[in-house]
Design a protein around this motif. Structure first.
Motif, PDB file in Angstrom:
ATOM      1  N   VAL A 110       0.855  -1.187   0.000  1.00  0.00           N
ATOM      2  CA  VAL A 110       0.000   0.000   0.000  1.00  0.00           C
ATOM      3  C   VAL A 110       0.895   1.241   0.000  1.00  0.00           C
ATOM      4  CG1 VAL A 110      -1.822   1.216   1.246  1.00  0.00           C
ATOM      5  CG2 VAL A 110      -1.795  -1.284   1.218  1.00  0.00           C
ATOM      6  N   GLN A 111       0.671   2.111  -0.960  1.00  0.00           N
ATOM      7  CA  GLN A 111       1.570   3.225  -1.234  1.00  0.00           C
ATOM      8  C   GLN A 111       1.701   4.229  -0.088  1.00  0.00           C
ATOM      9  OE1 GLN A 111       3.597   2.032  -4.095  1.00  0.00           O
ATOM     10  NE2 GLN A 111       3.829   4.218  -3.795  1.00  0.00           N
ATOM     11  N   LEU A 112       2.736   5.024  -0.201  1.00  0.00           N
ATOM     12  CA  LEU A 112       3.100   6.066   0.762  1.00  0.00           C
ATOM     13  C   LEU A 112       1.895   6.950   1.094  1.00  0.00           C
ATOM     14  CD1 LEU A 112       5.756   6.834   2.123  1.00  0.00           C
ATOM     15  CD2 LEU A 112       6.163   8.448   0.267  1.00  0.00           C
ATOM     16  N   GLY A 113       1.683   7.185   2.387  1.00  0.00           N
ATOM     17  CA  GLY A 113       0.594   8.040   2.839  1.00  0.00           C
ATOM     18  C   GLY A 113      -0.707   7.296   3.092  1.00  0.00           C
ATOM     19  N   LEU A 114      -0.745   6.006   2.758  1.00  0.00           N
ATOM     20  CA  LEU A 114      -1.970   5.219   2.925  1.00  0.00           C
ATOM     21  C   LEU A 114      -1.762   4.133   3.973  1.00  0.00           C
ATOM     22  CD1 LEU A 114      -2.738   4.740  -0.874  1.00  0.00           C
ATOM     23  CD2 LEU A 114      -3.625   6.501   0.656  1.00  0.00           C
ATOM     24  N   HIS A 115      -2.769   3.963   4.817  1.00  0.00           N
ATOM     25  CA  HIS A 115      -2.696   2.914   5.842  1.00  0.00           C
ATOM     26  C   HIS A 115      -4.092   2.628   6.375  1.00  0.00           C
ATOM     27  CE1 HIS A 115      -2.993   6.233   8.728  1.00  0.00           C
ATOM     28  NE2 HIS A 115      -2.128   6.832   7.944  1.00  0.00           N
ATOM     29  N   ASN A 116      -4.281   1.391   6.846  1.00  0.00           N
ATOM     30  CA  ASN A 116      -5.566   1.009   7.424  1.00  0.00           C
ATOM     31  C   ASN A 116      -5.349  -0.239   8.269  1.00  0.00           C
ATOM     32  OD1 ASN A 116      -8.219  -0.513   7.480  1.00  0.00           O
ATOM     33  ND2 ASN A 116      -8.862   1.488   6.695  1.00  0.00           N
ATOM     34  N   GLU A 132       2.566  -1.113   4.225  1.00  0.00           N
ATOM     35  CA  GLU A 132       1.753   0.075   4.003  1.00  0.00           C
ATOM     36  C   GLU A 132       2.564   1.334   4.256  1.00  0.00           C
ATOM     37  OE1 GLU A 132      -1.664  -0.021   6.635  1.00  0.00           O
ATOM     38  OE2 GLU A 132      -0.435   0.365   8.383  1.00  0.00           O
ATOM     39  N   ASN A 133       2.024   2.450   3.740  1.00  0.00           N
ATOM     40  CA  ASN A 133       2.675   3.747   3.890  1.00  0.00           C
ATOM     41  C   ASN A 133       4.113   3.678   3.384  1.00  0.00           C
ATOM     42  OD1 ASN A 133       2.942   6.446   4.555  1.00  0.00           O
ATOM     43  ND2 ASN A 133       3.463   6.022   6.684  1.00  0.00           N
ATOM     44  N   SER A 134       4.280   3.049   2.210  1.00  0.00           N
ATOM     45  CA  SER A 134       5.613   2.783   1.673  1.00  0.00           C
ATOM     46  C   SER A 134       5.543   2.784   0.146  1.00  0.00           C
ATOM     47  CB  SER A 134       6.059   1.410   2.191  1.00  0.00           C
ATOM     48  OG  SER A 134       7.239   0.987   1.592  1.00  0.00           O
ATOM     49  N   CYS A 135       6.448   3.514  -0.492  1.00  0.00           N
ATOM     50  CA  CYS A 135       6.457   3.567  -1.957  1.00  0.00           C
ATOM     51  C   CYS A 135       7.317   2.434  -2.513  1.00  0.00           C
ATOM     52  CB  CYS A 135       6.988   4.911  -2.435  1.00  0.00           C
ATOM     53  SG  CYS A 135       7.096   4.996  -4.244  1.00  0.00           S
ATOM     54  N   ILE A 136       6.694   1.562  -3.285  1.00  0.00           N
ATOM     55  CA  ILE A 136       7.406   0.417  -3.852  1.00  0.00           C
ATOM     56  C   ILE A 136       8.555   0.873  -4.761  1.00  0.00           C
ATOM     57  CG2 ILE A 136       5.833   0.118  -5.802  1.00  0.00           C
ATOM     58  CD1 ILE A 136       6.122  -2.945  -5.357  1.00  0.00           C
ATOM     59  N   LYS A 137       8.375   1.978  -5.466  1.00  0.00           N
ATOM     60  CA  LYS A 137       9.438   2.498  -6.333  1.00  0.00           C
ATOM     61  C   LYS A 137      10.633   2.966  -5.497  1.00  0.00           C
ATOM     62  CE  LYS A 137      10.577   6.361  -9.379  1.00  0.00           C
ATOM     63  NZ  LYS A 137      10.111   7.628  -9.950  1.00  0.00           N
ATOM     64  N   LEU A 138      10.383   3.750  -4.482  1.00  0.00           N
ATOM     65  CA  LEU A 138      11.475   4.257  -3.629  1.00  0.00           C
ATOM     66  C   LEU A 138      12.173   3.105  -2.917  1.00  0.00           C
ATOM     67  CD1 LEU A 138       9.805   7.450  -2.104  1.00  0.00           C
ATOM     68  CD2 LEU A 138      11.443   7.314  -4.001  1.00  0.00           C
ATOM     69  N   GLU A 139      11.414   2.130  -2.461  1.00  0.00           N
ATOM     70  CA  GLU A 139      12.029   0.989  -1.777  1.00  0.00           C
ATOM     71  C   GLU A 139      12.844   0.150  -2.764  1.00  0.00           C
ATOM     72  OE1 GLU A 139      11.756   0.250   1.944  1.00  0.00           O
ATOM     73  OE2 GLU A 139      11.777   2.337   1.285  1.00  0.00           O
ATOM     74  N   HIS A 140      12.358  -0.007  -3.971  1.00  0.00           N
ATOM     75  CA  HIS A 140      13.117  -0.752  -4.993  1.00  0.00           C
ATOM     76  C   HIS A 140      14.431  -0.018  -5.294  1.00  0.00           C
ATOM     77  CE1 HIS A 140      14.287  -2.320  -8.937  1.00  0.00           C
ATOM     78  NE2 HIS A 140      13.655  -3.418  -8.576  1.00  0.00           N
ATOM     79  N   GLN A 141      14.351   1.299  -5.465  1.00  0.00           N
ATOM     80  CA  GLN A 141      15.566   2.092  -5.736  1.00  0.00           C
ATOM     81  C   GLN A 141      16.551   1.994  -4.575  1.00  0.00           C
ATOM     82  OE1 GLN A 141      13.607   5.860  -6.515  1.00  0.00           O
ATOM     83  NE2 GLN A 141      13.913   5.637  -8.726  1.00  0.00           N
ATOM     84  N   ARG A 142      16.050   2.009  -3.367  1.00  0.00           N
ATOM     85  CA  ARG A 142      16.908   1.983  -2.179  1.00  0.00           C
ATOM     86  C   ARG A 142      17.545   0.610  -1.960  1.00  0.00           C
ATOM     87  NH1 ARG A 142      16.405   0.917   3.380  1.00  0.00           N
ATOM     88  NH2 ARG A 142      14.232   0.230   3.200  1.00  0.00           N
ATOM     89  N   LEU A 143      16.775  -0.450  -2.217  1.00  0.00           N
ATOM     90  CA  LEU A 143      17.213  -1.787  -1.834  1.00  0.00           C
ATOM     91  C   LEU A 143      17.764  -2.652  -2.972  1.00  0.00           C
ATOM     92  CD1 LEU A 143      14.197  -2.557   0.513  1.00  0.00           C
ATOM     93  CD2 LEU A 143      16.551  -2.064   1.229  1.00  0.00           C
TER      94      LEU A 143
END
Length: 144
Positions: A110-116, A132-143
């Motif tokens: 679930v993308q950045l800023g979203l949570h439930n 959740e509350n995590s951008c898959i693109k940013l995490e892919h770039q980082r990791l």
């Protein structure tokens, strides 16, 4: 269940090939479109879910998750990640749909800023990793 750690995220991202993106906009200025284009450029197969259907980034866009699952399972395609760009209040219904359809992705992301909390609880009880509350693109770039 605690948030995914970096080792778990890397494992999911490296092993995954097919990503459903719920709420993928055809508008190239929208974050969902930018993320999907990035993932596609990294070699992932993306499957758009967009209420108006059509085509996004050269892929058939399905209007509902149910329509998508019936079509791709008929082709023998396995879903690795479901990436969600929808409002936080929509997440419990999406989680219920995932459970009702019997989908077992490696992860619901679930993308950045979203949570439930309710959606997280539903999916983790169903044995599905949840980020959740995590951008898959940013995490892919980082990791990766």
């Amino acid at each position: 269940m605690p948030p995914l750690n970096d080792t778990q995220k890397v494992q999911i991202l490296v092993q995954s090939k097919t990503i459903i993106i719920i709420g993928l906009s055809p508008d190239p200025t929208k974050p969902s479109h930018k993320v999907a284009a990035y993932l596609q450029a990294q070699g992932y197969t993306i499957i758009p879910i967009y209420p108006k259907g059509g085509e996004i980034l050269g892929q058939k866009a399905f209007s509902t998750l149910q329509e998508c699952i019936h079509a791709i399972y008929a082709q023998g395609i396995h879903i690795d990640i479901i990436n969600i760009f929808r409002k936080s209040q929509a997440l419990p219904q999406i989680a219920q749909d995932i459970i009702d359809l019997g989908i077992k992705p490696q992860c619901v992301w679930v993308q950045l800023g979203l949570h439930n909390a309710q959606a997280k609880d539903m999916l983790t009880r169903a044995g599905i990793a949840y980020e959740e509350n995590s951008c898959i693109k940013l995490e892919h770039q980082r990791l990766c």
